[in-house]
Design a protein around this motif. Structure first.
Motif, PDB file in Angstrom:
ATOM      1  N   ASP A  77     120.554 -22.699  28.824  1.00  0.00           N
ATOM      2  CA  ASP A  77     119.620 -22.865  29.942  1.00  0.00           C
ATOM      3  C   ASP A  77     118.374 -21.989  29.795  1.00  0.00           C
ATOM      4  O   ASP A  77     117.321 -22.304  30.363  1.00  0.00           O
ATOM      5  N   SER A 104     116.469 -21.771  27.433  1.00  0.00           N
ATOM      6  CA  SER A 104     115.396 -22.497  26.760  1.00  0.00           C
ATOM      7  C   SER A 104     114.440 -23.156  27.755  1.00  0.00           C
ATOM      8  O   SER A 104     113.313 -23.516  27.400  1.00  0.00           O
ATOM      9  N   GLN A 105     114.895 -23.311  29.010  1.00  0.00           N
ATOM     10  CA  GLN A 105     114.073 -23.921  30.057  1.00  0.00           C
ATOM     11  C   GLN A 105     113.337 -22.871  30.898  1.00  0.00           C
ATOM     12  O   GLN A 105     112.713 -23.213  31.896  1.00  0.00           O
ATOM     13  N   HIS A 150     111.626 -20.425  37.433  1.00  0.00           N
ATOM     14  CA  HIS A 150     111.962 -20.644  36.019  1.00  0.00           C
ATOM     15  C   HIS A 150     111.632 -19.437  35.146  1.00  0.00           C
ATOM     16  O   HIS A 150     111.337 -19.575  33.960  1.00  0.00           O
TER      17      HIS A 150
END
Length: 407
Positions: A379, A381-382, A361
């Motif tokens: 995505d 933001s993750q 991540h």
């Protein structure tokens, strides 16, 4: 081929240099006056002076021209060697050589035979297999050239970034790579021992990563058993540094790598950016000439930027889009930025790194054939990005200094 960075006035000074001055001792007042007059080009002038190895270490740095990553990660080594008082010669070909000339116009540059790598298909086996005879021929040629240069320029040492022919038994030669364990579908059993035979010609192997697994390169450099006792992990190599900058762009697209995939990715990203409300800057990675223009009110395009300019742009950008080459990842680690990584199709190293880092991540991975900038930014933001400061950017300094002293 020499590239002479003299201006008109300096060229007249150089042409007035007599053979007696060239062959004289470095303490000669006439010769020293000549070097002082040359100013910024003194490193090139020193090539023509006979200095004792006790007072001057002359190092050849030769990065592979496979995109720009091998050249860019040599920049901190070049800077450090100059700070340590070494006399540095640069050698490469194509866009990598152009980049080095732009970064270090005061240093002499030599041209090496080109591998002329292209990625025309998504199959690494096919891409490399059909070009292998030409690559092997270039490796043999560059070795012959380097052997001549060792004598011609009185070299003390060689740093070769993934150029397998840039070594000499007459001087200490170091091979720089982050791929101790190359990943080639179906052929790893053959390719790995073959490449290790090439690496065995070098006195040392430097890995730009930390020794503790999995590091930044994961299984590419870390395994249960190292291929050689001469392997040394020196820490990451990046030309980037982190400091405060005023926000200017939403997205920076940093392009690089072999054609035609570089151009294909640029075109696909431009098509989507045209319909986006975000502000983009595209750095094309074309080092032949520097051009700057806008293709639309929200899209700025520049052919290339120097390290300092690129550092400023990336720090003033919220999100990055780039290939998942290891040099790009080291730069991202230094900056602590979030990024969308797009592996070059068929380049298994980049595919592995994008998977390895997206699974943690740190970044978002997208395939070139399924690009979606809007979804990718959502995505992000993750993801966390690699925390800035997690990897020291100066860990290589003691290793380099010790190597230079021992030459």
């Amino acid at each position: 081929m020499w590239v002479f960075p003299f201006n008109t006035a300096q060229r007249k000074i150089f042409q007035s240099l007599t053979p007696a001055m060239v062959s004289g001792a470095v303490s000669s007042p006439t010769l020293m006056a000549f070097l002082e007059q040359l100013g910024g080009t003194a490193p090139l002038a020193r090539i023509f002076s006979k200095r004792s190895k006790k007072t001057l270490k002359r190092v050849l740095i030769a990065p592979l021209n496979w995109g720009l990553g091998h050249a860019t990660r040599c920049i901190p080594l070049i800077r450090a060697l100059q700070d340590l008082g070494a006399d540095v010669l640069l050698a490469s070909d194509g866009v990598a050589l152009n980049l080095l000339q732009a970064e270090f116009p005061h240093l002499p540059c030599l041209e090496l035979p080109s591998y002329r790598i292209r990625y025309d298909t998504p199959s690494m086996v096919w891409n490399i297999g059909r070009q292998l005879p030409r690559i092997l021929w270039a490796i043999w040629q560059e070795h012959q050239v380097v052997e001549r240069w060792v004598k011609q320029y009185d070299l003390s040492g060689i740093l070769s970034d993934n150029r397998y022919g840039c070594f000499s038994r007459r001087v200490n030669s170091v091979f720089i790579t982050h791929q101790l364990h190359v990943r080639v579908p179906w052929l790893s059993w053959l390719v790995r021992p073959t490449l290790r035979l090439f690496m065995a010609q070098f006195d040392a192997i430097w890995v730009p990563d930390v020794a503790e697994p999995p590091g930044l390169s994961g299984a590419l450099s870390h395994a249960d058993k190292l291929p050689s006792s001469r392997v040394q992990f020196i820490g990451i190599l990046t030309r980037m540094s982190s400091y405060e900058r005023h926000p200017e762009y939403d997205v920076a697209v940093v392009l690089s790598g072999p054609e035609p995939q570089r151009s294909l990715l640029e075109q696909r990203l431009l098509e989507q950016a045209m319909f986006s409300p975000l502000k983009f800057i595209f750095i094309q990675g074309k080092t032949q000439a520097k051009n700057h223009h806008f293709v639309s009110p929200n899209i700025e395009v520049v052919t290339f930027l120097t390290s300092e300019e690129l550092n400023q742009v990336l720090l003033s950008t919220q999100w990055l889009i780039s290939r998942s080459g290891y040099s790009s990842i080291m730069d991202l680690a230094a900056l602590g930025k979030k990024a969308i990584l797009i592996p070059t199709p068929g380049q298994t190293e980049q595919e592995y790194l994008a998977d390895f880092l997206s699974e943690q991540h740190f970044f978002v991975k997208q395939k070139q054939e399924a690009l979606n900038i809007e979804q990718g930014i959502r995505d992000l933001s993750q993801t966390s990005g690699i925390p800035q400061g997690k990897y020291a950017t100066d860990a290589f300094h003691p290793v380099l200094e010790q190597w230079l002293v021992q030459l």
